[in-house]
Write an enzyme that holds these catalytic residues in place. Sequence first.
Site, PDB file in Angstrom:
ATOM      1  N   LYS A 115      34.785   9.523  37.466  1.00  0.00           N
ATOM      2  CA  LYS A 115      36.335  10.505  36.794  1.00  0.00           C
ATOM      3  C   LYS A 115      37.340   9.989  36.811  1.00  0.00           C
ATOM      4  CE  LYS A 115      33.865  15.059  35.120  1.00  0.00           C
ATOM      5  NZ  LYS A 115      34.077  16.081  35.571  1.00  0.00           N
ATOM      6  N   LYS A 197      24.358   7.287  28.371  1.00  0.00           N
ATOM      7  CA  LYS A 197      23.548   8.546  28.408  1.00  0.00           C
ATOM      8  C   LYS A 197      24.175   9.754  27.475  1.00  0.00           C
ATOM      9  CE  LYS A 197      24.381  12.830  30.576  1.00  0.00           C
ATOM     10  NZ  LYS A 197      25.029  13.515  31.414  1.00  0.00           N
ATOM     11  N   LYS A 200      30.088  13.914  25.766  1.00  0.00           N
ATOM     12  CA  LYS A 200      30.343  14.564  24.951  1.00  0.00           C
ATOM     13  C   LYS A 200      31.494  14.398  24.265  1.00  0.00           C
ATOM     14  CE  LYS A 200      31.095  18.545  28.517  1.00  0.00           C
ATOM     15  NZ  LYS A 200      30.577  19.532  28.288  1.00  0.00           N
TER      16      LYS A 200
END
Length: 334
Positions: A115, A197, A200
């Site tokens: 992140k 993966k 979203k």
Amino acid sequence: MYKDKKVVFSGVQPSGVLTLGNYLGAIKNFSAFSDEYKCYYCVVDEHAITVRQNPAELRRRTYETLALYIACGLDPEKNTLFVQSHVPAHAELCWILDCYTMFGELSRMTQFKDKSQKNADNVNAGLFTYPTLMVADILLYQTELVPIGADQKQHLELTRDVANRFNTVCGDTFVIPEPYIPTNTAKIMSLAEPAKKMSKSDENENAVVRILDSKDVIIKKFKRAVTDSGCEIARGEGKEGVSNLMTIYSAFTGKSDDEIVDEFNGKGYGDFKLAVGETCADALAHVREEFDRLVKDKAYLEDVMKKGAEDASRSAARTMSKVRRKIGFTELKG
Ligand code: TRP
């Protein structure tokens, strides 16, 4: 002696539209616990602000996430559904546990590394201590079991380490939680790049199936799913795309790999992709209808939030009182 039910806790961020990965890997399994366990499911709005949010959108998504929980089958009568910021004890315990979490431990969190690369212009302290807030969420309710996706496993290990450290330094206070990671369905991969993966926040819309996508959109996305240059419907080296579709199909139908291989024997990828797409779209249609109905009923959602926050606060207060005593804070009586 009256024995309380064991506790399940899990959280979902209101920061994006939930995906098929969130559904199969987490939410769909949540309702199975409610008979045996006391279940807390939390919309973690405090986690969401570690990256910049538009306030109106965050508020809207908080309602939507709650509506989605209920639409996915979580009955608010049987589960405690609530919003993190409505129970201030989360932030309070987080601060205390920050003092029992090591800089080195937080520096090793792979999600922090990811992140902070993605948000290089806003590597704030909250992003760094985010895992401790998750530790606090879990320990506040004396949780035994935490249903999570595989990507949260490292945070669960940290939770156990911090709980053990606190218990060792201050005396027995917290239950040590176990992760619950559903084996087959925990990791749903991107439809476009099946080595990655399903996320979203993927920029390629064809890579992600969203729980609230329409039937046509879902089928279109599956039709475009990346497979391989072969023609066999089976798992194997270089067949991540097909394997992912098998995982999804199995999660919805309960069929084993062998049954799926038999069912599509002699058929091509096109047929298989269409079958997976239709199965998925049909299963999610019910969720979408319920969601559309609930999201319009703000008064109902607010009632659920209020009752959930009251119930969660009662339980959180018991842990906080114990924690304050153990660390030597003074408490006002009466
Ligand atoms: N960090 C989790 C995620 O991003 C969400 C979360 C916050 C959570 N607190 C939690 C999950 C406590 C389980 C338990 O998916």
